[in-house]
Design an enzyme around this catalytic site. Structure first.
Site, PDB file in Angstrom:
ATOM      1  N   CYS A 138     -23.712  29.639  -4.763  1.00  0.00           N
ATOM      2  CA  CYS A 138     -24.411  30.386  -5.441  1.00  0.00           C
ATOM      3  C   CYS A 138     -25.973  29.787  -5.917  1.00  0.00           C
ATOM      4  O   CYS A 138     -25.795  28.892  -6.991  1.00  0.00           O
ATOM      5  CB  CYS A 138     -23.636  30.707  -6.727  1.00  0.00           C
ATOM      6  SG  CYS A 138     -24.546  31.899  -7.991  1.00  0.00           S
ATOM      7  N   CYS A 141     -26.829  30.213  -9.531  1.00  0.00           N
ATOM      8  CA  CYS A 141     -26.109  29.537 -10.510  1.00  0.00           C
ATOM      9  C   CYS A 141     -26.633  27.995 -10.505  1.00  0.00           C
ATOM     10  O   CYS A 141     -26.636  27.539 -11.578  1.00  0.00           O
ATOM     11  CB  CYS A 141     -24.795  29.609 -10.294  1.00  0.00           C
ATOM     12  SG  CYS A 141     -23.721  31.118  -9.628  1.00  0.00           S
ATOM     13  N   ASP A 142     -26.880  27.402  -9.513  1.00  0.00           N
ATOM     14  CA  ASP A 142     -26.842  26.115  -9.281  1.00  0.00           C
ATOM     15  C   ASP A 142     -28.284  25.508  -8.613  1.00  0.00           C
ATOM     16  O   ASP A 142     -28.431  24.418  -8.907  1.00  0.00           O
ATOM     17  CB  ASP A 142     -25.714  25.664  -8.203  1.00  0.00           C
ATOM     18  CG  ASP A 142     -24.485  25.871  -8.811  1.00  0.00           C
ATOM     19  OD1 ASP A 142     -23.962  25.843  -9.681  1.00  0.00           O
ATOM     20  OD2 ASP A 142     -23.648  26.365  -7.735  1.00  0.00           O
TER      21      ASP A 142
END
Ligand code: NAP
Length: 316
Positions: A138, A141-142
């Site tokens: 992701c 997200c990261d």
């Protein structure tokens, strides 16, 4: 066997939001949060800082956010069962829900079991290797994590997700490589053009990552040309899988309509599935947005849909 008005299956933002609304509407919901199927809290449990969830101007850790979702669902009286649902029988109402140790019936069901990002079994990418130490599924997200800053980043895949994630990662990485197994992108034309024109993105066609190497974090990758078989070792700071998601619907055993890629089909603008009394929320029915905030929003919709449906059925 006990019959409940509402059972919610799944414990991500969608399931817990549905539980908060349903509990406050006095439906005394039961929520199966899973156990072996993954951590309670869903995909956010595997991310670090969440910076795009409204209400947290300084960011919040994924696990902290989900602990709060859970506590809020419990505060209003949701009964949370820490077990997996192994199967459901939707052939008659009340529906039968078989957990790993509890069996219960429910007049209405909300399915919010999410989706799992697909991963590849590459040497170095596994749990206990570099998974979550530079290897993730992701980028949104990261991607902003310090380990990816000004480092060469590798996105695996050739669809819209791969392209979108690669473009997103250009904000952080020194260079972004899209590693695709074919010589043509699957992504939509407009997205593909954006990637192909981007000065920081380089395509590695007909390629696959063979091995991920590093120390505490990812340092290098070995890329194989799948046509010629040649191998090349390249400097790397991160590897991002973007090869699609798999909605978690196995336990339904085909009793609800899905689209071609396995996502539950809902009546547009609602959470009604193909079976009356069964509602779906979150990523399990959303191939497009897949964000915590959209999952939470659809969890709220599912609780309101279920509540109104129960009222119309005379089940108070
Ligand atoms: P996708 O369209 O299914 O693409 C998956 C990509 O991963 C494909 O290029 C595929 O290669 C590759 N792949 C699959 N299995 C692989 C394997 N084992 N090894 C190596 N590569 C593999 O998935 P997605 O990109 O996540 O998109 C899902 C849906 O969401 C699509 O409908 C997409 O249009 C939509 N979406 C839209 C947007 C947007 O519009 N902004 C953004 C993201 C997603 P092949 O091409 O060779 O099959």
């Amino acid at each position: 066997m006990e019959t409940r008005k509402l059972i919610i299956i799944g414990s991500g933002p969608a399931g817990f939001t549905a539980a908060i609304y349903a509990a406050r509407a006095n439906l005394q919901p039961v929520l199966f949060e899973g156990f072996m199927s993954g951590p309670s809290g869903g995909q956010l449990m595997t991310t670090t800082e969440v910076e795009n969830y409204p209400g947290f101007p300084k960011g919040v850790s994924g696990p902290d956010l989900m602990a709060d979702f859970r506590a809020q669902a419990e505060r209003f009286g949701t009964l949370i069962l820490t077990e997996d649902v192994e199967s459901v029988d939707l052939s008659q109402r009340p529906f039968l829900v078989k957990g790993s140790s509890t069996q219960m019936r429910a007049e209405a069901l909300i399915i919010s079991t999410g989706a799992t990002a697909k991963r590849l079994e590459i040497e170095g990418a596994g749990d206990g290797e570099f998974w979550q130490k530079g290897v993730t599924a992701c980028a949104v997200c990261d991607g902003a994590a310090p380990i990816f800053r000004n480092r060469p980043l590798f996105v695996i895949g050739g669809g819209d997700s791969a392209v979108e994630e690669a473009i997103f990662l250009t904000k952080y990485g020194s260079r972004v490589y899209i590693v695709h197994r074919r010589d043509q992108l699957r992504a939509s034309k407009i997205m593909a053009e954006r990637a192909l024109k981007h000065p920081k993105i380089e395509m590695l066609w007909n390629s696959a990552i063979e091995k991920i190497l590093g120390d505490q974090v990812v340092r290098r990758v070995v890329v194989k040309n799948v046509v010629t078989g040649s191998l090349e070792e390249l400097d790397a700071g991160g590897v991002f899988f973007a090869i699609g998601h798999q909605p978690n619907t196995g336990f339904l055993r085909g009793q609800l309509e899905t689209n071609q890629t396995g996502y539950l089909v809902v009546t547009p603008g609602t959470t009604y599935t193909s079976k009356e009394g069964v509602f779906a929320a979150g990523d399990v029915q959303d191939p497009t947005y897949r964000q915590a905030i959209t999952a939470a929003g659809s969890g709220c919709m599912a609780a309101l849909d279920a509540e109104r449906w129960l009222t119309n059925m005379g089940i108070e």
